[in-house]
Design a protein around this motif. Structure first.
Motif, PDB file in Angstrom:
ATOM      1  N   UNK A  82       0.801  -1.224   0.000  1.00  0.00           N
ATOM      2  CA  UNK A  82       0.000   0.000   0.000  1.00  0.00           C
ATOM      3  C   UNK A  82       0.836   1.277   0.000  1.00  0.00           C
ATOM      4  N   UNK A  83       2.003   1.251   0.630  1.00  0.00           N
ATOM      5  CA  UNK A  83       2.876   2.427   0.571  1.00  0.00           C
ATOM      6  C   UNK A  83       3.387   2.645  -0.849  1.00  0.00           C
ATOM      7  N   UNK A  84       3.705   1.552  -1.541  1.00  0.00           N
ATOM      8  CA  UNK A  84       4.115   1.664  -2.935  1.00  0.00           C
ATOM      9  C   UNK A  84       3.001   2.182  -3.821  1.00  0.00           C
ATOM     10  N   UNK A  85       1.753   1.792  -3.512  1.00  0.00           N
ATOM     11  CA  UNK A  85       0.613   2.307  -4.274  1.00  0.00           C
ATOM     12  C   UNK A  85       0.487   3.815  -4.094  1.00  0.00           C
ATOM     13  N   UNK A  86       0.713   4.306  -2.866  1.00  0.00           N
ATOM     14  CA  UNK A  86       0.658   5.749  -2.615  1.00  0.00           C
ATOM     15  C   UNK A  86       1.773   6.474  -3.354  1.00  0.00           C
ATOM     16  N   UNK A  87       2.969   5.863  -3.386  1.00  0.00           N
ATOM     17  CA  UNK A  87       4.080   6.477  -4.116  1.00  0.00           C
ATOM     18  C   UNK A  87       3.790   6.496  -5.613  1.00  0.00           C
ATOM     19  N   UNK A  88       3.232   5.419  -6.132  1.00  0.00           N
ATOM     20  CA  UNK A  88       2.868   5.396  -7.548  1.00  0.00           C
ATOM     21  C   UNK A  88       1.832   6.470  -7.863  1.00  0.00           C
ATOM     22  N   UNK A  89       0.870   6.667  -6.955  1.00  0.00           N
ATOM     23  CA  UNK A  89      -0.135   7.716  -7.154  1.00  0.00           C
ATOM     24  C   UNK A  89       0.508   9.092  -7.195  1.00  0.00           C
ATOM     25  N   UNK A  90       1.555   9.287  -6.375  1.00  0.00           N
ATOM     26  CA  UNK A  90       2.266  10.565  -6.387  1.00  0.00           C
ATOM     27  C   UNK A  90       2.937  10.792  -7.736  1.00  0.00           C
TER      28      UNK A  90
END
Length: 242
Positions: A82-90
Protein backbone atom coordinates in the motif's frame (compact mmCIF):
# COMPACT_ATOMS: atom_id res chain seq x y z
CA UNK A 1 17.64 -13.33 7.61
CA UNK A 2 15.79 -10.81 9.76
CA UNK A 3 13.98 -9.38 6.76
CA UNK A 4 13.02 -12.89 5.55
CA UNK A 5 11.53 -13.82 8.93
CA UNK A 6 9.66 -10.50 9.12
CA UNK A 7 8.18 -11.12 5.67
CA UNK A 8 7.08 -14.65 6.63
CA UNK A 9 5.60 -13.55 9.96
CA UNK A 10 3.64 -10.80 8.25
CA UNK A 11 2.06 -13.33 5.93
CA UNK A 12 1.06 -16.02 8.44
CA UNK A 13 0.49 -14.31 11.79
CA UNK A 14 -2.59 -12.26 12.79
CA UNK A 15 -1.93 -8.51 12.83
CA UNK A 16 -3.68 -5.33 13.80
CA UNK A 17 -4.09 -2.40 11.44
CA UNK A 18 -0.86 -0.41 11.39
CA UNK A 19 -2.79 2.84 11.06
CA UNK A 20 -5.52 2.60 13.71
CA UNK A 21 -5.11 -0.73 15.52
CA UNK A 22 -8.26 -2.38 14.15
CA UNK A 23 -7.94 -6.10 14.89
CA UNK A 24 -6.82 -8.85 12.52
CA UNK A 25 -6.11 -6.75 9.45
CA UNK A 26 -2.75 -5.41 8.29
CA UNK A 27 -4.34 -2.22 6.96
CA UNK A 28 -8.05 -1.46 7.29
CA UNK A 29 -10.12 0.10 4.52
CA UNK A 30 -10.30 3.49 6.25
CA UNK A 31 -6.53 3.76 6.72
CA UNK A 32 -5.92 2.49 3.18
CA UNK A 33 -8.16 5.30 1.95
CA UNK A 34 -6.24 7.86 4.03
CA UNK A 35 -2.99 6.62 2.55
CA UNK A 36 -4.32 6.83 -0.99
CA UNK A 37 -6.15 10.15 -0.80
CA UNK A 38 -5.00 13.55 -1.97
CA UNK A 39 -1.95 13.01 -4.18
CA UNK A 40 -0.58 16.28 -5.53
CA UNK A 41 2.24 18.79 -5.84
CA UNK A 42 4.04 19.74 -2.61
CA UNK A 43 6.78 22.16 -1.60
CA UNK A 44 8.16 23.10 1.84
CA UNK A 45 7.80 26.70 2.93
CA UNK A 46 11.59 27.21 2.99
CA UNK A 47 12.56 24.85 0.17
CA UNK A 48 16.24 24.26 -0.71
CA UNK A 49 17.28 25.80 -4.00
CA UNK A 50 18.19 22.41 -5.49
CA UNK A 51 14.81 20.84 -4.72
CA UNK A 52 13.08 19.53 -7.88
CA UNK A 53 9.32 19.48 -8.38
CA UNK A 54 7.90 17.08 -5.77
CA UNK A 55 4.60 15.19 -5.67
CA UNK A 56 3.26 13.37 -2.61
CA UNK A 57 0.63 10.69 -2.22
CA UNK A 58 -0.87 11.82 1.11
CA UNK A 59 -0.52 14.22 4.02
CA UNK A 60 1.84 12.99 6.72
CA UNK A 61 -0.02 12.59 9.98
CA UNK A 62 -2.46 10.35 11.85
CA UNK A 63 -2.80 6.88 10.31
CA UNK A 64 -0.51 7.74 7.39
CA UNK A 65 2.34 8.54 9.78
CA UNK A 66 1.63 5.38 11.76
CA UNK A 67 1.76 3.20 8.64
CA UNK A 68 5.00 4.77 7.39
CA UNK A 69 6.69 4.26 10.77
CA UNK A 70 5.38 0.71 11.14
CA UNK A 71 6.99 -0.19 7.82
CA UNK A 72 10.22 1.74 8.35
CA UNK A 73 11.00 1.20 12.02
CA UNK A 74 9.06 -1.90 13.05
CA UNK A 75 9.58 -4.04 9.98
CA UNK A 76 5.93 -4.40 8.93
CA UNK A 77 7.01 -5.45 5.45
CA UNK A 78 3.56 -6.27 4.01
CA UNK A 79 2.85 -2.52 4.21
CA UNK A 80 5.29 -1.94 1.34
CA UNK A 81 2.43 -2.76 -1.06
CA UNK A 82 0.00 0.00 0.00
CA UNK A 83 2.88 2.43 0.57
CA UNK A 84 4.11 1.66 -2.93
CA UNK A 85 0.61 2.31 -4.27
CA UNK A 86 0.66 5.75 -2.62
CA UNK A 87 4.08 6.48 -4.12
CA UNK A 88 2.87 5.40 -7.55
CA UNK A 89 -0.13 7.72 -7.15
CA UNK A 90 2.27 10.57 -6.39
CA UNK A 91 4.20 9.86 -9.60
CA UNK A 92 1.00 9.65 -11.64
CA UNK A 93 -0.32 12.89 -10.12
CA UNK A 94 2.36 14.66 -12.15
CA UNK A 95 0.31 13.91 -15.26
CA UNK A 96 -0.36 11.08 -17.75
CA UNK A 97 2.43 8.52 -17.56
CA UNK A 98 4.12 10.51 -14.82
CA UNK A 99 4.64 13.58 -17.00
CA UNK A 100 3.98 17.24 -16.34
CA UNK A 101 5.25 20.61 -17.40
CA UNK A 102 7.06 23.34 -15.47
CA UNK A 103 10.08 21.12 -14.81
CA UNK A 104 8.01 18.27 -13.43
CA UNK A 105 8.27 14.55 -13.87
CA UNK A 106 9.23 13.91 -17.47
CA UNK A 107 8.65 17.47 -18.71
CA UNK A 108 6.31 16.11 -21.38
CA UNK A 109 8.77 13.47 -22.63
CA UNK A 110 7.98 9.84 -23.28
CA UNK A 111 10.06 6.90 -22.16
CA UNK A 112 10.86 4.73 -19.19
CA UNK A 113 10.80 6.02 -15.63
CA UNK A 114 13.75 5.26 -13.37
CA UNK A 115 12.75 5.52 -9.72
CA UNK A 116 15.89 6.40 -7.76
CA UNK A 117 15.40 5.75 -4.03
CA UNK A 118 17.17 7.83 -1.42
CA UNK A 119 19.65 5.40 0.18
CA UNK A 120 19.66 4.45 3.86
CA UNK A 121 22.92 4.24 5.76
CA UNK A 122 24.38 0.78 6.27
CA UNK A 123 23.78 1.12 10.00
CA UNK A 124 20.10 1.95 9.45
CA UNK A 125 19.64 -0.94 7.02
CA UNK A 126 21.22 -3.39 9.46
CA UNK A 127 19.16 -2.11 12.38
CA UNK A 128 15.88 -2.20 10.46
CA UNK A 129 16.57 -5.39 8.55
CA UNK A 130 15.57 -3.75 5.26
CA UNK A 131 15.89 -0.60 3.14
CA UNK A 132 12.44 1.10 3.38
CA UNK A 133 12.72 3.52 0.46
CA UNK A 134 14.02 0.87 -1.91
CA UNK A 135 11.34 -1.63 -0.90
CA UNK A 136 8.58 0.95 -1.42
CA UNK A 137 10.11 1.98 -4.76
CA UNK A 138 9.99 -1.65 -5.95
CA UNK A 139 6.31 -1.88 -5.02
CA UNK A 140 5.60 1.45 -6.74
CA UNK A 141 7.37 0.44 -9.95
CA UNK A 142 5.28 -2.74 -10.10
CA UNK A 143 2.10 -0.70 -9.60
CA UNK A 144 3.15 1.75 -12.34
CA UNK A 145 3.87 -1.06 -14.79
CA UNK A 146 0.45 -2.49 -14.01
CA UNK A 147 -0.99 0.90 -14.97
CA UNK A 148 0.84 0.82 -18.30
CA UNK A 149 3.70 3.12 -17.28
CA UNK A 150 7.14 1.63 -17.97
CA UNK A 151 9.07 1.98 -14.72
CA UNK A 152 11.98 0.37 -12.92
CA UNK A 153 14.03 0.98 -9.79
CA UNK A 154 17.56 2.31 -10.26
CA UNK A 155 19.42 2.33 -6.90
CA UNK A 156 22.28 4.47 -8.18
CA UNK A 157 22.90 6.70 -5.14
CA UNK A 158 25.17 5.97 -2.18
CA UNK A 159 26.50 7.86 0.83
CA UNK A 160 30.05 9.09 0.45
CA UNK A 161 30.49 10.22 4.07
CA UNK A 162 28.91 9.82 7.47
CA UNK A 163 25.87 11.98 8.32
CA UNK A 164 24.21 12.73 11.64
CA UNK A 165 20.72 11.55 12.52
CA UNK A 166 18.29 14.05 10.98
CA UNK A 167 15.77 13.76 13.84
CA UNK A 168 15.52 17.01 15.75
CA UNK A 169 17.40 19.08 13.16
CA UNK A 170 15.90 22.21 11.62
CA UNK A 171 15.71 22.90 7.89
CA UNK A 172 19.09 24.68 7.67
CA UNK A 173 20.78 22.10 9.90
CA UNK A 174 19.44 19.25 7.77
CA UNK A 175 20.75 20.82 4.59
CA UNK A 176 24.19 21.43 6.16
CA UNK A 177 24.24 17.87 7.47
CA UNK A 178 23.50 16.38 4.04
CA UNK A 179 25.33 18.80 1.73
CA UNK A 180 27.69 16.78 -0.45
CA UNK A 181 26.86 13.52 1.34
CA UNK A 182 25.52 11.59 -1.67
CA UNK A 183 27.14 10.47 -4.89
CA UNK A 184 26.26 8.35 -7.90
CA UNK A 185 27.69 4.84 -8.00
CA UNK A 186 30.22 4.10 -10.77
CA UNK A 187 27.58 2.15 -12.71
CA UNK A 188 24.99 4.90 -12.25
CA UNK A 189 25.08 6.23 -15.79
CA UNK A 190 24.52 2.74 -17.17
CA UNK A 191 21.66 2.01 -14.76
CA UNK A 192 19.78 5.29 -15.11
CA UNK A 193 21.02 6.93 -18.29
CA UNK A 194 18.35 7.49 -20.91
CA UNK A 195 15.43 7.17 -18.48
CA UNK A 196 13.32 9.91 -16.89
CA UNK A 197 14.74 9.97 -13.36
CA UNK A 198 12.40 10.44 -10.42
CA UNK A 199 13.94 10.63 -6.95
CA UNK A 200 11.73 8.78 -4.45
CA UNK A 201 11.49 8.51 -0.66
CA UNK A 202 8.87 7.65 1.94
CA UNK A 203 8.49 11.12 3.53
CA UNK A 204 9.51 14.67 2.69
CA UNK A 205 9.88 17.11 5.59
CA UNK A 206 12.19 20.03 4.79
CA UNK A 207 13.16 18.75 1.33
CA UNK A 208 16.87 18.62 2.22
CA UNK A 209 17.28 14.90 1.44
CA UNK A 210 15.54 15.12 -1.94
CA UNK A 211 17.52 18.23 -2.83
CA UNK A 212 20.84 16.54 -2.02
CA UNK A 213 19.85 13.48 -4.03
CA UNK A 214 18.96 15.66 -7.01
CA UNK A 215 22.24 17.59 -6.68
CA UNK A 216 24.28 14.38 -6.69
CA UNK A 217 22.49 13.07 -9.77
CA UNK A 218 22.92 16.33 -11.65
CA UNK A 219 26.60 16.50 -10.69
CA UNK A 220 27.07 13.13 -12.38
CA UNK A 221 25.46 14.43 -15.57
CA UNK A 222 22.07 12.80 -15.04
CA UNK A 223 18.88 14.77 -15.67
CA UNK A 224 16.37 14.78 -12.81
CA UNK A 225 12.77 14.98 -13.97
CA UNK A 226 11.25 15.36 -10.49
CA UNK A 227 10.69 13.68 -7.15
CA UNK A 228 7.88 11.75 -5.48
CA UNK A 229 7.20 10.68 -1.89
CA UNK A 230 4.57 8.68 -0.08
CA UNK A 231 3.70 11.56 2.23
CA UNK A 232 4.53 15.17 3.06
CA UNK A 233 3.37 17.61 5.76
CA UNK A 234 -0.12 18.96 5.24
CA UNK A 235 1.16 22.54 4.93
CA UNK A 236 3.36 21.51 1.99
CA UNK A 237 0.21 20.98 -0.11
CA UNK A 238 -0.07 24.67 -0.92
CA UNK A 239 -2.75 26.02 -3.27
CA UNK A 240 -1.43 27.65 -6.42
CA UNK A 241 1.60 25.41 -6.96
CA UNK A 242 1.97 24.90 -10.74
Amino acid sequence: MRGWWQELAGLVLPADCAGCGAPRVVLCARCRTALGGGAGRVRPVAAPAALPVVHAGAAYGGPVRAVVLAHKERGALPLAGPLGAALAAAVLSAGPGGRCGAGGVGEGEAGELALVPVPSTRRQTRARGHDPARRIALAASARLRGAGVPARVAPVLRLRRRVADQAGLGARERWENLAGALEVRPAGMRLAGGARIVVVDDVMTTGATLAEAARALRAAGLRVAGAAVVAAPADAFRPGLP
